[in-house]
Enzyme design. Structure first.
Site, PDB file in Angstrom:
ATOM      1  N   ASP A  41      -1.666  -5.699 -12.881  1.00  0.00           N
ATOM      2  CA  ASP A  41      -1.053  -6.430 -11.767  1.00  0.00           C
ATOM      3  C   ASP A  41      -0.845  -7.907 -12.098  1.00  0.00           C
ATOM      4  O   ASP A  41      -1.330  -8.800 -11.377  1.00  0.00           O
ATOM      5  CB  ASP A  41      -1.918  -6.293 -10.501  1.00  0.00           C
ATOM      6  CG  ASP A  41      -2.185  -4.848 -10.136  1.00  0.00           C
ATOM      7  OD1 ASP A  41      -1.312  -4.004 -10.401  1.00  0.00           O
ATOM      8  OD2 ASP A  41      -3.271  -4.562  -9.591  1.00  0.00           O
ATOM      9  N   GLU A  71       5.707  -0.056  -4.100  1.00  0.00           N
ATOM     10  CA  GLU A  71       4.784  -1.190  -3.917  1.00  0.00           C
ATOM     11  C   GLU A  71       5.188  -2.310  -4.882  1.00  0.00           C
ATOM     12  O   GLU A  71       6.273  -2.282  -5.453  1.00  0.00           O
ATOM     13  CB  GLU A  71       3.344  -0.752  -4.190  1.00  0.00           C
ATOM     14  CG  GLU A  71       3.143  -0.179  -5.595  1.00  0.00           C
ATOM     15  CD  GLU A  71       1.774   0.459  -5.808  1.00  0.00           C
ATOM     16  OE1 GLU A  71       0.966   0.558  -4.867  1.00  0.00           O
ATOM     17  OE2 GLU A  71       1.512   0.880  -6.952  1.00  0.00           O
TER      18      GLU A  71
HETATM   19  O1  FUB Z   1      -4.167  -2.260  -9.282  1.00  0.00           O
HETATM   20  C1  FUB Z   1      -4.318  -1.555  -8.075  1.00  0.00           C
HETATM   21  C2  FUB Z   1      -2.972  -1.176  -7.512  1.00  0.00           C
HETATM   22  O2  FUB Z   1      -2.250  -0.429  -8.465  1.00  0.00           O
HETATM   23  C3  FUB Z   1      -2.063  -2.343  -7.198  1.00  0.00           C
HETATM   24  O3  FUB Z   1      -2.362  -2.973  -5.993  1.00  0.00           O
HETATM   25  C4  FUB Z   1      -0.737  -1.688  -7.257  1.00  0.00           C
HETATM   26  O4  FUB Z   1       0.345  -2.559  -7.339  1.00  0.00           O
HETATM   27  C5  FUB Z   1      -0.883  -0.815  -8.476  1.00  0.00           C
HETATM   28  O5  FUB Z   1      -0.634  -1.530  -9.654  1.00  0.00           O
END
Ligand code: FUB
Length: 317
Positions: free
Chosen positions: A32, A205
């Protein structure tokens, strides 16, 4: 967690080897990426995967900081904050975004809230320095699961991204399955009115908003396993024109979370993969043991983006 913090502390302020190959960060499993350009330095804030294998789920307790002045040599500063520094959070140091406004550094991030407001939430921490120390800016979450109702999922309020207009107007974007945004008050720690839902095809996301010349760009993880898609607009409020896939599925990882920056006249796409090879005594990278990579980003004359070519060679020196 103690072990990872100890390793992070030992690595603190250590200069990593001058390797441009991807993954670019190899002293820890990093995910991330949230890159901030400030002055002559790129501050790369990352999640920190410490899952023992790739079988169960994410295990993430804290966030790491790396800096670079050339995008090739990265200095590790270790963990600068952990999820439970937010007293109302129980853990899960997921995706984040750092911005600077009026000399203060605001760290917006995803954590799991305690039982008083169950579900994932967005907190904001503040510091006078990009290195920290950071402290909870409001003593409670900025966004909680009960504030949004579009899905029954308790993880639909994750992955904050901030965009600051030239006149200082600031916006927060976030969400899983349903992309949302809201204006922030000038103090950066309160929403200024209701949020709005965005129309972004195949959204999963990992929103990131940036501007280049006349266009605003929203890049985001789409479908699952995730690719990165993007849309363009002449206004931060849309309408957003869907432009398709920017980055394909990242090697050995179902997630593919990006930052887009311009630094010293070049454009970069920063993302994670599961491609870290096994080291002696350690399991390899994978879906819960991710690693940050960087490749160039190129714009076409009409403002559209060229498809990212993910490489193992990384940036040329
Ligand atoms: O790293 C945890 C979660 O996985 C993140 O919040 C999302 O964007 C995905 O990368």
């Amino acid at each position: 967690m103690f072990k990872s913090l100890t390793v992070a502390a030992l690595l603190s302020a250590a200069t990593l080897p001058a390797l441009a190959a991807n993954p670019i960060i190899t002293d820890a499993f990093t995910a991330d990426p949230a890159a901030l350009v400030h002055g002559d330095t790129v501050y790369l804030y990352t999640g920190h995967d410490v899952a023992p294998n790739n079988d169960v789920f994410f295990e993430m307790h804290d966030w790491l900081l790396y800096t670079s002045k050339d995008m090739i040599n990265w200095e590790s500063h270790g963990a600068f904050m952990k999820a439970t520094d937010f007293k109302w959070a129980t853990g899960q140091a997921w995706a984040s975004h750092m911005v600077e406004k009026d000399g203060k550094f605001y760290f917006y991030t995803t954590v799991r809230h305690d039982d008083s407001k169950p579900g994932f939430a967005v907190g904001v921490a503040v510091s006078d320095s990009p290195y920290g120390p950071f402290k909870d800016a409001i003593g409670k979450a900025l966004i909680t699961n009960d504030m949004t109702t579009e899905t029954p999922n308790d993880w639909d309020d994750i992955d904050p991204a901030i965009f600051i207009e030239e006149n200082g107007d600031s916006y927060i974007f976030w969400g899983n399955l349903v992309p949302k945004y809201a204006k922030l008050k000038d103090n950066m720690i309160e929403l200024d009115g209701d949020y709005k839902v965005m129309d972004l095809p195949n959204f999963t996301e990992a929103l990131w908003v940036h501007k280049k010349n006349d266009y605003y760009y929203v890049t985001y993880a789409c479908e699952f396993p995730e690719k990165i898609c993007y849309s363009m607009s002449k206004s931060i409020h849309g309408p957003w024109q869907y432009k398709g896939i920017l980055n394909e599925i990242a090697g050995n990882s179902e997630t593919n979370h990006q930052s887009v920056i311009e630094f010293k006249g070049k454009d970069y796409f920063i993302y994670h993969t599961g491609a870290m090879p096994p080291k002696e005594g350690q399991p390899s990278g994978g879906r819960f043991r991710r690693s940050v990579s960087i490749d160039p980003l190129y714009y076409n004359d009409d403002g559209s983006l060229q498809r990212i070519i993910m490489t193992t060679e990384g940036l040329s020196k």
